[in-house]
Design a protein around this motif. Structure first.
Motif, PDB file in Angstrom:
ATOM      1  N   LEU A   1       0.854  -1.184   0.000  1.00  0.00           N
ATOM      2  CA  LEU A   1       0.000   0.000   0.000  1.00  0.00           C
ATOM      3  C   LEU A   1       0.889   1.232   0.000  1.00  0.00           C
ATOM      4  O   LEU A   1       1.680   1.436   0.925  1.00  0.00           O
ATOM      5  N   LYS A   2       0.732   2.071  -1.040  1.00  0.00           N
ATOM      6  CA  LYS A   2       1.551   3.275  -1.089  1.00  0.00           C
ATOM      7  C   LYS A   2       1.157   4.231   0.030  1.00  0.00           C
ATOM      8  O   LYS A   2       2.022   4.857   0.649  1.00  0.00           O
ATOM      9  N   ALA A   3      -0.153   4.342   0.286  1.00  0.00           N
ATOM     10  CA  ALA A   3      -0.647   5.223   1.343  1.00  0.00           C
ATOM     11  C   ALA A   3      -1.848   4.560   2.011  1.00  0.00           C
ATOM     12  O   ALA A   3      -2.579   3.795   1.387  1.00  0.00           O
ATOM     13  N   ILE A   4      -2.031   4.861   3.283  1.00  0.00           N
ATOM     14  CA  ILE A   4      -3.163   4.329   4.045  1.00  0.00           C
ATOM     15  C   ILE A   4      -4.160   5.461   4.234  1.00  0.00           C
ATOM     16  O   ILE A   4      -3.846   6.483   4.867  1.00  0.00           O
ATOM     17  N   SER A   5      -5.351   5.307   3.673  1.00  0.00           N
ATOM     18  CA  SER A   5      -6.355   6.364   3.739  1.00  0.00           C
ATOM     19  C   SER A   5      -6.826   6.571   5.177  1.00  0.00           C
ATOM     20  O   SER A   5      -6.694   5.688   6.027  1.00  0.00           O
ATOM     21  N   ILE A   6      -7.414   7.742   5.426  1.00  0.00           N
ATOM     22  CA  ILE A   6      -7.888   8.073   6.776  1.00  0.00           C
ATOM     23  C   ILE A   6      -8.995   7.119   7.206  1.00  0.00           C
ATOM     24  O   ILE A   6      -9.023   6.637   8.344  1.00  0.00           O
ATOM     25  N   GLY A   7      -9.915   6.823   6.291  1.00  0.00           N
ATOM     26  CA  GLY A   7     -11.013   5.915   6.628  1.00  0.00           C
ATOM     27  C   GLY A   7     -10.523   4.528   6.968  1.00  0.00           C
ATOM     28  O   GLY A   7     -10.952   3.918   7.959  1.00  0.00           O
ATOM     29  N   LEU A   8      -9.608   3.985   6.162  1.00  0.00           N
ATOM     30  CA  LEU A   8      -9.058   2.659   6.430  1.00  0.00           C
ATOM     31  C   LEU A   8      -8.263   2.661   7.728  1.00  0.00           C
ATOM     32  O   LEU A   8      -8.329   1.698   8.513  1.00  0.00           O
ATOM     33  N   ALA A   9      -7.527   3.737   7.977  1.00  0.00           N
ATOM     34  CA  ALA A   9      -6.741   3.828   9.211  1.00  0.00           C
ATOM     35  C   ALA A   9      -7.640   3.789  10.436  1.00  0.00           C
ATOM     36  O   ALA A   9      -7.345   3.103  11.429  1.00  0.00           O
ATOM     37  N   GLN A  10      -8.751   4.504  10.403  1.00  0.00           N
ATOM     38  CA  GLN A  10      -9.671   4.511  11.543  1.00  0.00           C
ATOM     39  C   GLN A  10     -10.269   3.128  11.787  1.00  0.00           C
ATOM     40  O   GLN A  10     -10.379   2.681  12.939  1.00  0.00           O
ATOM     41  N   GLN A  11     -10.660   2.461  10.723  1.00  0.00           N
ATOM     42  CA  GLN A  11     -11.271   1.145  10.878  1.00  0.00           C
ATOM     43  C   GLN A  11     -10.255   0.107  11.364  1.00  0.00           C
ATOM     44  O   GLN A  11     -10.573  -0.746  12.198  1.00  0.00           O
ATOM     45  N   LEU A  12      -9.032   0.176  10.868  1.00  0.00           N
ATOM     46  CA  LEU A  12      -8.000  -0.760  11.325  1.00  0.00           C
ATOM     47  C   LEU A  12      -7.625  -0.493  12.777  1.00  0.00           C
ATOM     48  O   LEU A  12      -7.313  -1.427  13.529  1.00  0.00           O
ATOM     49  N   ASN A  13      -7.631   0.764  13.168  1.00  0.00           N
ATOM     50  CA  ASN A  13      -7.356   1.113  14.564  1.00  0.00           C
ATOM     51  C   ASN A  13      -8.383   0.455  15.479  1.00  0.00           C
ATOM     52  O   ASN A  13      -8.039  -0.165  16.498  1.00  0.00           O
ATOM     53  N   ALA A  14      -9.672   0.567  15.132  1.00  0.00           N
ATOM     54  CA  ALA A  14     -10.723  -0.060  15.936  1.00  0.00           C
ATOM     55  C   ALA A  14     -10.627  -1.577  15.880  1.00  0.00           C
ATOM     56  O   ALA A  14     -10.865  -2.273  16.883  1.00  0.00           O
ATOM     57  N   TYR A  15     -10.269  -2.120  14.715  1.00  0.00           N
ATOM     58  CA  TYR A  15     -10.136  -3.570  14.541  1.00  0.00           C
ATOM     59  C   TYR A  15      -9.075  -4.152  15.480  1.00  0.00           C
ATOM     60  O   TYR A  15      -9.291  -5.153  16.162  1.00  0.00           O
ATOM     61  N   VAL A  16      -7.929  -3.484  15.554  1.00  0.00           N
ATOM     62  CA  VAL A  16      -6.846  -3.966  16.415  1.00  0.00           C
ATOM     63  C   VAL A  16      -7.219  -3.821  17.882  1.00  0.00           C
ATOM     64  O   VAL A  16      -6.971  -4.716  18.697  1.00  0.00           O
ATOM     65  N   ALA A  17      -7.824  -2.694  18.226  1.00  0.00           N
ATOM     66  CA  ALA A  17      -8.176  -2.449  19.628  1.00  0.00           C
ATOM     67  C   ALA A  17      -9.120  -3.519  20.165  1.00  0.00           C
ATOM     68  O   ALA A  17      -9.103  -3.839  21.355  1.00  0.00           O
ATOM     69  N   LYS A  18      -9.956  -4.090  19.307  1.00  0.00           N
ATOM     70  CA  LYS A  18     -10.929  -5.096  19.733  1.00  0.00           C
ATOM     71  C   LYS A  18     -10.405  -6.517  19.635  1.00  0.00           C
ATOM     72  O   LYS A  18     -11.157  -7.467  19.859  1.00  0.00           O
ATOM     73  N   GLY A  19      -9.136  -6.681  19.307  1.00  0.00           N
ATOM     74  CA  GLY A  19      -8.548  -8.011  19.361  1.00  0.00           C
ATOM     75  C   GLY A  19      -8.027  -8.546  18.050  1.00  0.00           C
ATOM     76  O   GLY A  19      -7.562  -9.700  17.994  1.00  0.00           O
ATOM     77  N   GLY A  20      -8.089  -7.779  16.983  1.00  0.00           N
ATOM     78  CA  GLY A  20      -7.602  -8.261  15.698  1.00  0.00           C
ATOM     79  C   GLY A  20      -6.087  -8.237  15.602  1.00  0.00           C
ATOM     80  O   GLY A  20      -5.400  -7.538  16.354  1.00  0.00           O
ATOM     81  N   THR A  21      -5.576  -9.014  14.664  1.00  0.00           N
ATOM     82  CA  THR A  21      -4.132  -9.058  14.409  1.00  0.00           C
ATOM     83  C   THR A  21      -3.863  -8.459  13.037  1.00  0.00           C
ATOM     84  O   THR A  21      -4.482  -8.857  12.042  1.00  0.00           O
ATOM     85  N   LEU A  22      -2.951  -7.500  12.994  1.00  0.00           N
ATOM     86  CA  LEU A  22      -2.638  -6.778  11.765  1.00  0.00           C
ATOM     87  C   LEU A  22      -1.156  -6.930  11.459  1.00  0.00           C
ATOM     88  O   LEU A  22      -0.304  -6.642  12.306  1.00  0.00           O
ATOM     89  N   ALA A  23      -0.846  -7.401  10.230  1.00  0.00           N
ATOM     90  CA  ALA A  23       0.535  -7.493   9.754  1.00  0.00           C
ATOM     91  C   ALA A  23       0.732  -6.469   8.640  1.00  0.00           C
ATOM     92  O   ALA A  23      -0.105  -6.378   7.729  1.00  0.00           O
ATOM     93  N   ILE A  24       1.816  -5.706   8.727  1.00  0.00           N
ATOM     94  CA  ILE A  24       2.059  -4.614   7.787  1.00  0.00           C
ATOM     95  C   ILE A  24       3.380  -4.841   7.068  1.00  0.00           C
ATOM     96  O   ILE A  24       4.442  -4.941   7.709  1.00  0.00           O
ATOM     97  N   PHE A  25       3.297  -4.916   5.726  1.00  0.00           N
ATOM     98  CA  PHE A  25       4.481  -4.934   4.866  1.00  0.00           C
ATOM     99  C   PHE A  25       4.373  -3.708   3.965  1.00  0.00           C
ATOM    100  O   PHE A  25       3.482  -3.640   3.104  1.00  0.00           O
ATOM    101  N   PRO A  26       5.226  -2.698   4.156  1.00  0.00           N
ATOM    102  CA  PRO A  26       5.073  -1.440   3.412  1.00  0.00           C
ATOM    103  C   PRO A  26       5.342  -1.626   1.916  1.00  0.00           C
ATOM    104  O   PRO A  26       5.918  -2.630   1.483  1.00  0.00           O
ATOM    105  N   ALA A  27       4.929  -0.639   1.145  1.00  0.00           N
ATOM    106  CA  ALA A  27       5.207  -0.643  -0.295  1.00  0.00           C
ATOM    107  C   ALA A  27       6.617  -0.140  -0.557  1.00  0.00           C
ATOM    108  O   ALA A  27       7.233   0.525   0.289  1.00  0.00           O
ATOM    109  N   ALA A  28       7.126  -0.467  -1.717  1.00  0.00           N
ATOM    110  CA  ALA A  28       8.478  -0.020  -2.061  1.00  0.00           C
ATOM    111  C   ALA A  28       8.535   1.496  -2.171  1.00  0.00           C
ATOM    112  O   ALA A  28       9.573   2.105  -1.892  1.00  0.00           O
TER     113      ALA A  28
END
Length: 677
Positions: free
Chosen positions: A375-402
């Motif tokens: 992902l070249k950039a993480i949109s504000i909407g996606l960032a907010q949803q992923l933040n809530a997802y992790v806070a509630k127990g989700g697991t997030l793995a991040i591999f940045p773009a080149a």
């Protein structure tokens, strides 16, 4: 002097009865003339004055007997506080009906003894006083004040409850109910065995205008062993795989418990058996192994044989064996071939891939693991949803773009309090070490080699760690720089790689470690429901999103018991509130129409398993505002309550004086001579 029942003073009219009888007994002497008295026998002459004195003394004694009997029924007392005389009294009486009140003493079950004591307290008050019953359940119907007969009927209906409140909670509840009764005398009683688990170590704070009295019931000291908790060693459960269940046993007695039989049942079938010895006043963890499970919800029960305390001999739990595990891959529009190849090697993983512009935010909670890649950039909407997802127990793995937008990544990673990509380092390097203590690397190596082949790095992004949240380094580059880190956020986890899955940055995606690490990351990301809930403590439960309709209400069902919980929607989840509806332990099915959404286990609060109690001195320290601590023995506490609330009681003295004057009357009749020879 004052009277508890002044209406009885009307009985003083009865004093006229002996006076009337005395007046009708007055007789005048009549003269009888005889012609010759020589043949009459010698008679005794009566002295009129002595006879009159005797009759008056007898009359006086009878009047005093009646007077003191009437006063005894009117209940005279010397008031402690003259300003309280004549005011209506409002009394709140708490009856402890927790599991420990099933213990026996000389009077039978403690709960039966507590109900009898509550009635004795009510009988010590005037007929116009009002009473409010309170139990561990804090039921709405117990908020109103009752007359004495209604209160006694309500006491008879009290039954054992799974709830267990602290003394502070009980006192706060009584204060809130009594606070509305102004310009009255307010008194509160707490009837309990006063287990040590009722206090958190702090002194109780109460309203000084309310008078508190503690009534302690003495229970027999009993040994007890309980199953405190259970947990599974794996987060994801696959069909036909071996499972290991850890059982925590707690011996609450001061003697060692030997060879306690324990058995495990799954779906009603015995799958494991054991016998264990637990040292006095200690806990012990033991592992039970079982296998052969099919996909679907599993209903577990641990049974312990321990007498005479039996309410904590069963422990229920549930878990779900998944046929497949869903995984979501989010990319910038082009699927990453390495991630796809990794998860396609095992049919257990059900992979779904979407680009960042077509993410269904409402379904994020359905995926235990989400992987961001390229992902070249993480949109504000996606960032907010992923933040809530992790806070509630989700697991997030991040591999940045080149060609990652570092400001976009920084904004998102800082919001979840994790390290962010600071700048690109173009110097070649190599992974120098891995953190073998991290759970990701458990069971990967049979024997770790002395000179392992670790990933080679061509270039990487340098991480800037936050000052208030130290992550765990999974892999390190030569010189101590982080190569792969993990962070905790709420109930979830975030794994951040410093390199994209690109051959121009490193050979991580082609290395032998990559597949087992991603598998372990997925298997450790289980977001299952808790194995069990505790009655009286877990009154709300977080669930995956449940669509609620008027004709499709979810229900908790166990046998003939059906409970409709209150369902409230949150971000991507639903929360179920059962309040005080659940009173029975066991495994309940959460149903919606004919489908089973989940199976949930409920157990008793193990606080009640500790059969140790406060002494009278302890209670005075933790409840210094209490006016008295009454030890409920074999005798009635009614007289103690009357003396505490009304002052020095004089009715016993009146009874004694009445008996004394009865004795004086008898002595006067028998021994007071009025005849003269």
């Amino acid at each position: 002097m004052h009277f508890l029942y002044p209406a009885f003073l009307f009985a003083l009219v009865s004093l006229a009865i002996p006076v009337v009888i005395h007046l009708f007994n007055f007789r005048r002497y009549q003269k009888v003339y005889f012609s010759n008295v020589q043949f009459l026998r010698e008679i005794q002459e009566q002295q009129t004055s002595r006879r009159n004195l005797k009759e008056r003394l007898i009359l006086l004694s009878r009047l005093l007997v009646l007077l003191f009997l009437v006063l005894a029924f009117a209940r005279p007392y010397l008031a402690n506080n003259a300003t309280n005389i004549g005011k209506q009294r409002f009394v709140s009486i708490f009856i402890d009906n927790s599991y420990s009140m099933q213990t026996l003493n000389k009077e039978g079950a403690l709960l039966d003894d507590a109900k009898r004591r509550a009635k004795e307290i009510a009988s010590a008050y005037a007929i116009n006083d009002r009473f409010q019953l309170l139990t561990q359940d804090f039921e709405g119907k117990h908020q109103r004040f009752l007359n004495r007969d209604e209160f006694n009927d309500a006491v008879d209906e009290v039954k054992i409850s799974p709830q267990s409140r602290s003394i502070q909670q009980i006192a706060d509840r009584q204060q809130s109910l009594l606070a509305v009764q102004r310009n009255t005398i307010r008194t509160a009683y707490i009837i309990s065995d006063f287990q040590k688990n009722m206090m958190d170590g702090k002194a109780t704070k109460i309203n000084s205008t309310i008078r508190y009295n503690l009534v302690q019931l003495k229970a027999s000291q009993l040994p007890n062993i309980a199953v405190d908790s259970v947990w599974l060693l794996t987060a994801i459960h696959r069909p036909n795989e071996t499972e290991k269940l850890v059982v925590k046993l707690h011996n609450y007695a001061d003697e060692k418990a030997e060879k306690i039989p324990l058995k495990l049942l799954i779906n009603g079938k015995q799958t494991a058996l054991g016998s264990y010895t637990v040292e006095a006043l200690s806990t012990q963890n033991d592992t039970l192994t079982f296998s052969g499970l099919q996909s679907g919800w599993q209903r577990g029960e641990v049974q312990l044989q321990d007498n005479p305390v039996t309410f904590d001999n069963q422990f229920y739990f549930t878990f779900n064996v998944q046929q497949q595990m869903p995984i979501l891959l989010i990319d910038g529009g082009i699927a990453n071939p390495f991630l796809k190849a990794v998860f396609n090697t095992d049919a257990f993983f059900a992979v779904k891939r979407v680009d960042d512009g077509h993410v269904d935010y409402a379904m994020l909670s359905a995926y235990p693991l989400i992987v961001l890649s390229d992902l070249k950039a993480i949109s504000i909407g996606l960032a907010q949803q992923l933040n809530a997802y992790v806070a509630k127990g989700g697991t997030l793995a991040i591999f940045p773009a080149a060609d990652a937008d570092l400001k976009s990544y920084q904004s998102f990673l800082q919001s979840i309090n994790a390290a962010y990509l600071e700048r690109l380092i173009t110097e070649a390097s190599k992974v120098s070490s891995i953190n073998l203590q991290n759970q990701l690397f458990k069971n990967i190596f049979e024997a770790y080699p002395q000179n392992p082949d670790l990933p080679v790095i061509k270039k990487y992004y340098q991480l800037k760690s936050p000052t208030n949240n130290k992550g765990e380094n999974l892999m390190s580059i030569t010189g101590g720089q982080a190569f792969w880190e993990s962070y905790r956020k709420g109930k979830g986890s975030v794994y951040i790689s410093t390199v994209p899955l690109d051959d121009g940055f490193s050979n991580l995606q082609r290395h032998a470690l990559f597949v087992p690490i991603m598998f372990r990351m997925a298997l450790l990301s289980g977001r299952e429901l808790p194995l069990f809930y505790t009655l009286g403590r877990d009154e709300s439960m977080e669930m995956p999103n449940i669509q609620n309709g008027e004709k499709q209400l979810p229900k908790l069902v166990k046998g003939n018991t059906t409970i409709i919980p209150d369902v409230r929607q949150q971000e991507g989840n639903s929360r179920l509130f059962v309040s005080d509806q659940l009173h029975e332990t066991g495994n309940y099915e959460l149903r919606k129409q004919d489908s089973t959404l989940a199976v949930m286990a409920f157990n008793d609060n193990r606080k009640e398993s500790d059969m140790s109690y406060f002494t009278e001195g302890d209670l005075k320290q933790i409840f210094p505002q209490a006016s008295s601590v009454l030890q409920a023995g074999d005798a009635s506490i009614k007289s103690k309550v009357i003396e505490l609330n009304f002052g020095l009681q004089l009715w016993k003295l009146c009874i004694i004086l009445a008996l004394i004057f009865i004795a004086i009357e008898i002595l006067l009749i028998k021994y007071y001579r009025v005849d003269k020879q």
